[in-house]
Design a protein around this motif. Structure first.
Motif, short mmCIF file in Angstrom:
data_model
loop_
_atom_site.label_atom_id
_atom_site.label_comp_id
_atom_site.label_asym_id
_atom_site.label_seq_id
_atom_site.Cartn_x
_atom_site.Cartn_y
_atom_site.Cartn_z
N GLU A 1 0.83 -1.20 0.00
CA GLU A 1 0.00 0.00 0.00
C GLU A 1 0.87 1.26 0.00
OE1 GLU A 1 -3.86 -1.84 2.41
OE2 GLU A 1 -2.25 -0.85 3.51
N PRO A 2 0.48 2.30 -0.77
CA PRO A 2 -0.82 2.52 -1.40
C PRO A 2 -1.03 1.84 -2.75
CG PRO A 2 0.57 4.39 -1.83
CD PRO A 2 1.36 3.47 -0.94
N VAL A 3 -0.07 1.05 -3.24
CA VAL A 3 -0.26 0.36 -4.51
C VAL A 3 -1.39 -0.66 -4.36
CG1 VAL A 3 0.79 -1.28 -6.13
CG2 VAL A 3 2.12 0.66 -5.27
N PRO A 4 -2.43 -0.60 -5.20
CA PRO A 4 -3.49 -1.61 -5.15
C PRO A 4 -2.92 -2.98 -5.51
CG PRO A 4 -4.17 0.31 -6.44
CD PRO A 4 -2.69 0.42 -6.23
N ALA A 5 -3.28 -4.00 -4.74
CA ALA A 5 -2.78 -5.35 -5.00
C ALA A 5 -3.79 -6.37 -4.52
CB ALA A 5 -1.44 -5.57 -4.30
N LEU A 6 -3.81 -7.51 -5.20
CA LEU A 6 -4.71 -8.60 -4.84
C LEU A 6 -4.06 -9.92 -5.18
CD1 LEU A 6 -7.34 -9.33 -7.56
CD2 LEU A 6 -5.68 -7.50 -7.88
N ILE A 7 -4.64 -10.99 -4.67
CA ILE A 7 -4.24 -12.35 -5.05
C ILE A 7 -5.47 -13.00 -5.67
CG2 ILE A 7 -3.49 -14.62 -4.25
CD1 ILE A 7 -1.94 -13.18 -2.04
N ALA B 1 -7.72 -12.60 -1.90
CA ALA B 1 -7.19 -11.67 -0.90
C ALA B 1 -6.89 -10.35 -1.59
CB ALA B 1 -5.93 -12.23 -0.25
N TYR B 2 -6.95 -9.25 -0.85
CA TYR B 2 -6.68 -7.94 -1.45
C TYR B 2 -6.35 -6.93 -0.35
CZ TYR B 2 -11.62 -7.32 -0.12
OH TYR B 2 -12.80 -7.28 0.58
N ASN B 3 -5.69 -5.84 -0.72
CA ASN B 3 -5.37 -4.82 0.28
C ASN B 3 -6.40 -3.70 0.26
OD1 ASN B 3 -4.63 -3.19 -1.92
ND2 ASN B 3 -2.43 -3.37 -1.53
N ARG B 4 -6.21 -2.72 1.15
CA ARG B 4 -7.24 -1.71 1.35
C ARG B 4 -7.37 -0.76 0.16
NH1 ARG B 4 -4.89 -0.59 7.32
NH2 ARG B 4 -3.02 -0.87 6.04
N THR B 5 -6.28 -0.48 -0.52
CA THR B 5 -6.39 0.41 -1.68
C THR B 5 -7.15 -0.27 -2.81
OG1 THR B 5 -4.14 1.09 -1.08
CG2 THR B 5 -5.06 2.05 -3.05
N ASP C 1 -16.70 -0.43 -4.24
CA ASP C 1 -16.39 -0.80 -2.86
C ASP C 1 -16.46 -2.32 -2.75
OD1 ASP C 1 -16.07 -1.14 -0.17
OD2 ASP C 1 -17.76 0.12 0.44
N LEU C 2 -15.31 -2.98 -2.86
CA LEU C 2 -15.27 -4.44 -2.87
C LEU C 2 -15.75 -5.03 -1.56
CD1 LEU C 2 -14.56 -6.93 -4.53
CD2 LEU C 2 -12.19 -6.72 -3.73
N GLU D 1 0.13 10.38 -6.82
CA GLU D 1 -0.47 11.28 -5.83
C GLU D 1 -1.92 10.90 -5.55
OE1 GLU D 1 0.08 15.14 -7.44
OE2 GLU D 1 2.27 15.16 -7.12
N ARG D 2 -2.64 10.53 -6.60
CA ARG D 2 -4.05 10.15 -6.42
C ARG D 2 -4.19 8.83 -5.67
NH1 ARG D 2 -6.79 12.08 -12.23
NH2 ARG D 2 -6.50 14.31 -11.82
N LEU D 3 -3.26 7.91 -5.88
CA LEU D 3 -3.27 6.66 -5.11
C LEU D 3 -3.02 6.93 -3.63
CD1 LEU D 3 -1.45 3.90 -7.22
CD2 LEU D 3 -3.88 4.09 -6.68
N GLU D 4 -2.17 7.88 -3.33
CA GLU D 4 -1.93 8.26 -1.93
C GLU D 4 -3.22 8.75 -1.30
OE1 GLU D 4 0.68 7.98 -0.07
OE2 GLU D 4 2.44 7.76 -1.38
N ARG D 5 -3.98 9.56 -2.04
CA ARG D 5 -5.26 10.07 -1.53
C ARG D 5 -6.27 8.94 -1.36
NH1 ARG D 5 -5.38 14.22 -5.56
NH2 ARG D 5 -7.56 13.68 -6.00
N LEU D 6 -6.29 8.03 -2.33
CA LEU D 6 -7.22 6.90 -2.25
C LEU D 6 -6.89 6.03 -1.04
CD1 LEU D 6 -9.59 5.40 -3.59
CD2 LEU D 6 -7.91 4.11 -4.93
#
Length: 299
Positions: free
Chosen positions: A134-140, A149-153, A160-161, A282-287
């Motif tokens: 995070e903040p990089v969106p990632a999932l398995i 599995a997935y992270n908060r971003t 809204d997953l 920057e937008r990912l940081e805000r998300l």
């Protein structure tokens, strides 16, 4: 003849007795869930002469696309085989939550093939890695596009997953049937076609598996676009590519999609979406800040 009479009247073996108990528990559970669902909840008229609390057996059968006689036998604890496709349909018709769904499959002696079940390949270390990214969106996800599995971003990348039922956590299903996901993808039709082609390429190693058959049947039933794309018989292998999303919270995002394989075969993989430019970073940081605030509010 004496021996034959003794065999017929001898008590059942423990395994057989256990199966009988499970069938009666399953029958009682189905009746109880059926009786709590009102006709209005599933879009049926109540009618003036309704005596049954909740749904009738024939209504459950019709909504689940199974035979009335077969479903009646199931509620009568008859010794019949139940496929995972039918159990999945019944769980949806009866609006079972995650715990009830797990109970249904356990009573039926079947393994739930949906993403709602835990994935043994997702270790605590991998979950920690998702958080660390995070903040990089990632999932398995697996080869069937189940999100295991997935992270908060990533939870807020497309809609809204967390608000979507776990049994629907499948990228193919969401990209073809979920309006929020579809609105978030900039090049929707191209993305849908590509994903269908990648799914067909993966299918070759899973022909006849119940979970795959169940997913394909549901996609074909719920999405005309999927039926059209699937019938093209296009096949595409996995590859890194740039994707664009229109996020509801922070606007347009340009991301590099990368698959990180978790085994020697193209099955389970970690998928990351790294920013392709500084504005997206920057937008990912805000998300991510929004995702953290939501997590805190729900705690």
């Amino acid at each position: 003849m004496t021996t034959m009479a003794t065999d017929r009247t001898s008590p059942p073996q423990p395994a057989s007795r256990g199966s009988e108990i499970r069938r009666h528990e399953l029958a009682a559970f189905l009746r109880s869930r059926r009786e709590r669902i009102t006709p209005e909840q599933v879009g049926l008229p109540r009618g003036a002469r309704r005596r049954t609390p909740g749904l009738r057996r024939e209504e459950v059968a019709q909504l689940s696309a199974v035979g009335v006689t077969w479903y009646t036998w199931l509620e009568q604890a008859r010794d019949i085989q139940v496929s995972v496709q039918v159990l999945d349909a019944l769980a949806r018709t009866l609006m079972l939550d995650a715990s009830e769904r797990a109970h249904l499959f356990q009573l039926a002696g079947a393994t739930d093939p949906t993403p709602a079940t835990s994935c043994p390949s997702v270790t605590p270390a991998l979950r920690q890695m998702l958080r660390r990214l995070e903040p990089v969106p990632a999932l398995i996800q697996n080869s069937r596009y189940d999100i295991v599995a997935y992270n908060r971003t990533y939870a807020l990348l497309l809609g809204d997953l967390d608000a979507i039922p776990p049994e629907d956590h499948n990228c193919m299903l969401l990209i073809y049937t979920n309006k929020e996901w579809q609105a978030s993808v900039v090049h929707l039709e191209e993305t849908q076609r590509l994903m269908a082609a990648k799914l067909r390429a993966s299918l070759a190693g899973h022909l006849g598996e119940p979970a795959w058959k169940m997913l394909l049947k549901r996609l074909a039933a719920e999405s005309p676009d999927f039926r059209e794309h699937w019938e093209r018989y296009e096949v595409v292998g996995s590859r890194t590519r740039t994707k664009e999303f229109l996020n509801a919270h922070v606007g347009r995002l340009k991301l590099e999609h990368t698959d990180l394989w978790l085994g020697p075969e193209h099955g389970p993989r970690m998928v990351t979406y790294t920013p392709a430019d500084e504005e997206t970073h920057e937008r990912l940081e805000r998300l991510y800040d929004i995702a953290l605030a939501r997590t805190t509010a729900r705690a």
